[in-house]
Design a protein around this motif. Structure first.
Motif, PDB file in Angstrom:
ATOM      1  N   LYS A  17       0.885  -1.179   0.000  1.00  0.00           N
ATOM      2  CA  LYS A  17       0.000   0.000   0.000  1.00  0.00           C
ATOM      3  C   LYS A  17       0.903   1.203   0.000  1.00  0.00           C
ATOM      4  O   LYS A  17       1.577   1.473   0.997  1.00  0.00           O
ATOM      5  CB  LYS A  17      -0.859   0.054   1.267  1.00  0.00           C
ATOM      6  N   ASP A  18       0.974   1.866  -1.110  1.00  0.00           N
ATOM      7  CA  ASP A  18       1.799   3.067  -1.240  1.00  0.00           C
ATOM      8  C   ASP A  18       3.266   2.740  -0.917  1.00  0.00           C
ATOM      9  O   ASP A  18       3.899   1.993  -1.632  1.00  0.00           O
ATOM     10  CB  ASP A  18       1.203   4.172  -0.343  1.00  0.00           C
ATOM     11  N   LYS A  19       3.808   3.285   0.188  1.00  0.00           N
ATOM     12  CA  LYS A  19       5.235   3.044   0.478  1.00  0.00           C
ATOM     13  C   LYS A  19       5.430   1.932   1.513  1.00  0.00           C
ATOM     14  O   LYS A  19       6.518   1.729   2.021  1.00  0.00           O
ATOM     15  CB  LYS A  19       5.877   4.344   0.993  1.00  0.00           C
ATOM     16  N   GLN A  20       4.319   1.242   1.854  1.00  0.00           N
ATOM     17  CA  GLN A  20       4.437   0.213   2.886  1.00  0.00           C
ATOM     18  C   GLN A  20       4.042  -1.147   2.342  1.00  0.00           C
ATOM     19  O   GLN A  20       3.311  -1.233   1.358  1.00  0.00           O
ATOM     20  CB  GLN A  20       3.519   0.569   4.046  1.00  0.00           C
ATOM     21  N   TYR A  21       4.503  -2.172   3.025  1.00  0.00           N
ATOM     22  CA  TYR A  21       4.059  -3.511   2.628  1.00  0.00           C
ATOM     23  C   TYR A  21       3.861  -4.377   3.860  1.00  0.00           C
ATOM     24  O   TYR A  21       4.400  -4.082   4.936  1.00  0.00           O
ATOM     25  CB  TYR A  21       5.066  -4.155   1.661  1.00  0.00           C
ATOM     26  N   LYS A  22       3.083  -5.429   3.670  1.00  0.00           N
ATOM     27  CA  LYS A  22       2.791  -6.322   4.798  1.00  0.00           C
ATOM     28  C   LYS A  22       2.677  -7.747   4.266  1.00  0.00           C
ATOM     29  O   LYS A  22       2.114  -7.948   3.167  1.00  0.00           O
ATOM     30  CB  LYS A  22       1.461  -5.875   5.419  1.00  0.00           C
ATOM     31  N   ILE A  23       3.187  -8.697   5.038  1.00  0.00           N
ATOM     32  CA  ILE A  23       2.977 -10.098   4.662  1.00  0.00           C
ATOM     33  C   ILE A  23       1.523 -10.423   4.982  1.00  0.00           C
ATOM     34  O   ILE A  23       1.104 -10.307   6.137  1.00  0.00           O
ATOM     35  CB  ILE A  23       3.918 -11.037   5.445  1.00  0.00           C
ATOM     36  N   VAL A  24       0.740 -10.790   3.984  1.00  0.00           N
ATOM     37  CA  VAL A  24      -0.676 -11.068   4.233  1.00  0.00           C
ATOM     38  C   VAL A  24      -0.946 -12.577   4.251  1.00  0.00           C
ATOM     39  O   VAL A  24      -2.058 -13.006   4.526  1.00  0.00           O
ATOM     40  CB  VAL A  24      -1.597 -10.326   3.226  1.00  0.00           C
ATOM     41  N   ARG A  25       0.057 -13.361   3.954  1.00  0.00           N
ATOM     42  CA  ARG A  25       0.021 -14.797   4.244  1.00  0.00           C
ATOM     43  C   ARG A  25       1.458 -15.273   4.403  1.00  0.00           C
ATOM     44  O   ARG A  25       2.287 -15.081   3.513  1.00  0.00           O
ATOM     45  CB  ARG A  25      -0.657 -15.610   3.130  1.00  0.00           C
ATOM     46  N   GLU A  26       1.703 -15.899   5.531  1.00  0.00           N
ATOM     47  CA  GLU A  26       3.059 -16.373   5.798  1.00  0.00           C
ATOM     48  C   GLU A  26       3.388 -17.544   4.879  1.00  0.00           C
ATOM     49  O   GLU A  26       2.502 -18.332   4.546  1.00  0.00           O
ATOM     50  CB  GLU A  26       3.173 -16.895   7.249  1.00  0.00           C
ATOM     51  N   ARG A  27       4.654 -17.672   4.558  1.00  0.00           N
ATOM     52  CA  ARG A  27       5.111 -18.848   3.825  1.00  0.00           C
ATOM     53  C   ARG A  27       4.865 -20.089   4.689  1.00  0.00           C
ATOM     54  O   ARG A  27       5.076 -20.056   5.906  1.00  0.00           O
ATOM     55  CB  ARG A  27       6.622 -18.688   3.578  1.00  0.00           C
ATOM     56  N   GLU A  28       4.371 -21.168   4.102  1.00  0.00           N
ATOM     57  CA  GLU A  28       4.188 -22.403   4.879  1.00  0.00           C
ATOM     58  C   GLU A  28       5.554 -22.995   5.222  1.00  0.00           C
ATOM     59  O   GLU A  28       6.515 -22.812   4.476  1.00  0.00           O
ATOM     60  CB  GLU A  28       3.404 -23.439   4.059  1.00  0.00           C
ATOM     61  N   THR A  29       5.586 -23.726   6.325  1.00  0.00           N
ATOM     62  CA  THR A  29       6.823 -24.444   6.641  1.00  0.00           C
ATOM     63  C   THR A  29       6.648 -25.884   6.157  1.00  0.00           C
ATOM     64  O   THR A  29       5.513 -26.335   5.917  1.00  0.00           O
ATOM     65  CB  THR A  29       7.079 -24.476   8.153  1.00  0.00           C
ATOM     66  N   ILE A  30       7.745 -26.585   6.056  1.00  0.00           N
ATOM     67  CA  ILE A  30       7.640 -27.976   5.594  1.00  0.00           C
ATOM     68  C   ILE A  30       6.856 -28.802   6.623  1.00  0.00           C
ATOM     69  O   ILE A  30       6.044 -29.645   6.254  1.00  0.00           O
ATOM     70  CB  ILE A  30       9.035 -28.539   5.299  1.00  0.00           C
ATOM     71  N   GLU A  31       7.037 -28.502   7.899  1.00  0.00           N
ATOM     72  CA  GLU A  31       6.294 -29.251   8.936  1.00  0.00           C
ATOM     73  C   GLU A  31       4.782 -29.071   8.780  1.00  0.00           C
ATOM     74  O   GLU A  31       4.012 -29.989   9.068  1.00  0.00           O
ATOM     75  CB  GLU A  31       6.717 -28.801  10.349  1.00  0.00           C
ATOM     76  N   HIS A  32       4.358 -27.887   8.309  1.00  0.00           N
ATOM     77  CA  HIS A  32       2.929 -27.674   8.040  1.00  0.00           C
ATOM     78  C   HIS A  32       2.386 -28.767   7.119  1.00  0.00           C
ATOM     79  O   HIS A  32       1.233 -29.154   7.200  1.00  0.00           O
ATOM     80  CB  HIS A  32       2.740 -26.369   7.223  1.00  0.00           C
ATOM     81  N   LEU A  33       3.232 -29.200   6.202  1.00  0.00           N
ATOM     82  CA  LEU A  33       2.734 -30.033   5.107  1.00  0.00           C
ATOM     83  C   LEU A  33       2.380 -31.440   5.552  1.00  0.00           C
ATOM     84  O   LEU A  33       1.537 -32.076   4.971  1.00  0.00           O
ATOM     85  CB  LEU A  33       3.749 -30.083   3.956  1.00  0.00           C
ATOM     86  N   TYR A  34       3.083 -31.950   6.580  1.00  0.00           N
ATOM     87  CA  TYR A  34       2.743 -33.320   6.990  1.00  0.00           C
ATOM     88  C   TYR A  34       2.252 -33.417   8.430  1.00  0.00           C
ATOM     89  O   TYR A  34       2.179 -34.482   9.001  1.00  0.00           O
ATOM     90  CB  TYR A  34       3.894 -34.308   6.706  1.00  0.00           C
ATOM     91  N   ARG A  35       1.851 -32.280   8.978  1.00  0.00           N
ATOM     92  CA  ARG A  35       1.440 -32.339  10.396  1.00  0.00           C
ATOM     93  C   ARG A  35       0.131 -33.095  10.603  1.00  0.00           C
ATOM     94  O   ARG A  35      -0.147 -33.549  11.704  1.00  0.00           O
ATOM     95  CB  ARG A  35       1.365 -30.953  11.004  1.00  0.00           C
ATOM     96  N   ASN A  36      -0.705 -33.254   9.566  1.00  0.00           N
ATOM     97  CA  ASN A  36      -1.950 -34.018   9.737  1.00  0.00           C
ATOM     98  C   ASN A  36      -1.826 -35.466   9.276  1.00  0.00           C
ATOM     99  O   ASN A  36      -2.824 -36.152   9.116  1.00  0.00           O
ATOM    100  CB  ASN A  36      -3.105 -33.337   8.991  1.00  0.00           C
ATOM    101  N   GLU A  37      -0.605 -35.896   9.026  1.00  0.00           N
ATOM    102  CA  GLU A  37      -0.422 -37.275   8.548  1.00  0.00           C
ATOM    103  C   GLU A  37      -0.026 -38.176   9.706  1.00  0.00           C
ATOM    104  O   GLU A  37       0.530 -37.713  10.711  1.00  0.00           O
ATOM    105  CB  GLU A  37       0.660 -37.301   7.449  1.00  0.00           C
ATOM    106  N   HIS A  38      -0.333 -39.475   9.552  1.00  0.00           N
ATOM    107  CA  HIS A  38      -0.056 -40.411  10.645  1.00  0.00           C
ATOM    108  C   HIS A  38       0.641 -41.645  10.105  1.00  0.00           C
ATOM    109  O   HIS A  38       0.267 -42.157   9.051  1.00  0.00           O
ATOM    110  CB  HIS A  38      -1.378 -40.864  11.300  1.00  0.00           C
ATOM    111  N   ILE A  39       1.586 -42.112  10.847  1.00  0.00           N
ATOM    112  CA  ILE A  39       2.216 -43.389  10.481  1.00  0.00           C
ATOM    113  C   ILE A  39       1.386 -44.496  11.092  1.00  0.00           C
ATOM    114  O   ILE A  39       1.010 -44.430  12.271  1.00  0.00           O
ATOM    115  CB  ILE A  39       3.677 -43.423  10.983  1.00  0.00           C
ATOM    116  N   TRP A  40       1.038 -45.488  10.314  1.00  0.00           N
ATOM    117  CA  TRP A  40       0.183 -46.597  10.805  1.00  0.00           C
ATOM    118  C   TRP A  40       0.947 -47.486  11.728  1.00  0.00           C
ATOM    119  O   TRP A  40       2.079 -47.843  11.440  1.00  0.00           O
ATOM    120  CB  TRP A  40      -0.328 -47.369   9.564  1.00  0.00           C
TER     121      TRP A  40
END
Ligand code: LLP
Length: 414
Positions: free
Chosen positions: A391-414
């Motif tokens: 916005k004009d001379k300013q900026y803001k992160i409006v979505r953080e970069r995902e981490t790799i841990e985000h990607l498999y945190r809902n997975e389960h080893i049987w």
């Protein structure tokens, strides 16, 4: 017009040098310009002033909360296609009573959720869906506001994956079945008819399909009136194309004039559902050159963003301009295929691009604000990238970069 321009050698987003953003946020990332989004929305809105109207931004084009919040603050309504999109609108401060809900496969729980939040209208795409909405509305003891989405059988002359108004497409109720469908709807106790809806496709660069479609709908409205079925609105969908390369789409103003000239019902509220025309040229994708691989046959510029980050080139062979973040011209300009790290030969961002670059440089893929981040995935276990708003001379992160841990945190080893 957008707000991504060079100042001397360096590319800026509004008043912010992109190099500054990269240093803080890293690569790759999406960068959106609030001024461009605002301008596009206001141009659209102003173009329709001569008729009661509502701009319902198509959330699917770019659903970041900051984008939705900005558009809501400008007075936009929203076109959603899932409970998820509706929840985003609400989370962003948008008004659910200004929401239309489109899509061929609304689940019963999504319909109930939307009813409980008092949305303005369901765009109903089949008789089976109409029955389902009737049942749920009966159960909740409310009347569900609806428009029927009618398929006018018109060729929008766009990419086959994004035309929606031909009779072989899955969208809407067949034109010839429209009257009987409205008669049926008018006899359902928990259904309240609000309007008529159509959407013939996306990235349309000519006016004629839009005009043909509204003429077909005018005929329908006349027939409905003769049956005593009155409408409050006509929803003409989205679809206005933008310039990616050499296209010459009508300007929003020309588009609006053509619609208004061909719409004889001046009391009817027009609903317009633009997505791309608002967001595409309000965003870029920044990516870094990882390696240059040159050979007698072909030169590859291998970058750190891939088809999982921006799918349009791979999926539709879409052409989007690729430019350097710094224009120093120290290198010789040669022809490259700009490709990503994903293990597919379809993973490219641009082919045969003339670029004067070296390893480590940054590139911007333009016109990436619509159908960019929203279509990204985690293919190859690649975290989704950050989104930034300027916005004009300013900026803001409006979505953080995902981490790799985000990607498999809902997975389960049987
Ligand atoms: N309304 C409905 C019911 C739609 O299905 C769409 C887009 C829009 C409005 C907004 O259309 P727009 O103004 O953005 O053209 N992923 C493709 C585009 C898919 C469009 C799907 N529907 C692409 O990247 O080109």
């Amino acid at each position: 017009m957008d707000h991504f321009n060079y100042q001397h050698h360096a590319l800026y987003a509004e008043g912010v040098c992109l190099k500054e953003i990269i240093e803080k946020v890293g690569s790759p990332c999406y960068v959106y310009s609030a001024a461009t989004l605002t301008r596009h929305y206001q141009v659209f809105d102003a173009a329709f002033t001569d008729q009661p109207h509502k701009i319902c931004y198509a959330v699917k084009a770019n659903s970041n909360l900051a984008v939705l919040n900005l558009l809501a603050s400008l007075g936009a309504g929203f076109d959603v296609v899932s409970q998820g999109e509706l929840m985003r609108v609400i989370a962003a401060g948008g008004d659910p009573t200004q929401v239309v809900f489109s899509g061929v496969g609304k689940r019963p729980d999504e319909i109930a959720f939307a009813l409980k939040h008092n949305i303005y209208c369901f765009n109903v795409e089949s008789l089976a869906e109409l029955d389902c909405i009737q049942q749920i509305a009966h159960h909740l003891n409310v009347r569900a506001p609806i428009a029927l989405r009618i398929n006018p059988d018109i060729d929008a002359k766009s990419h086959p994956y994004v035309v929606t108004g031909l009779k072989e497409s899955k969208f809407g109720i067949a034109y010839e079945d429209a009257i009987s469908a409205y008669k049926k709807a008018s006899n359902l106790a928990n259904i309240q008819i609000r309007g008529l809806d159509y959407h013939i496709g996306s990235q349309l660069v000519e006016l004629s399909p839009f005009i043909e479609a509204i003429h077909r709908m005018n005929e329908l409205i006349l027939k409905l009136q003769s049956l005593g079925i009155t409408l409050q609105h006509l929803d003409i969908g989205g679809g206005l194309g933008v310039v990616y390369q050499k296209e010459t789409p009508p300007l929003p103003d020309e588009y609006a004039r053509a619609i208004l000239k061909n719409c004889p019902y001046q009391d009817l509220t027009l609903i317009i559902e633009p997505g791309r025309a608002i967001a595409a040229n309000a965003g870029i994708l920044i990516t870094q050159v990882l390696y240059l691989k040159e050979s007698a046959h072909k030169n590859f510029c291998i970058v750190d963003a891939g088809m999982n980050d921006l799918l349009r080139p791979a999926l539709y062979s879409a052409w989007q301009e690729i430019i350097p973040i710094e224009r120093l011209n120290e290198q010789e300009a040669i022809i490259y295929d700009v490709v990503g790290p994903v293990c597919e030969s379809g993973d490219f961002l641009g082919k045969n691009r003339v670029l004067a670059i070296k390893q480590g440089d940054y590139l911007a893929v333009r016109s990436a604000g619509a159908y960019g981040f929203v279509m990204s995935s985690n293919y190859n276990t690649r975290p989704r990238i950050a989104e930034v708003m300027v916005k004009d001379k300013q900026y803001k992160i409006v979505r953080e970069r995902e981490t790799i841990e985000h990607l498999y945190r809902n997975e389960h080893i049987w």
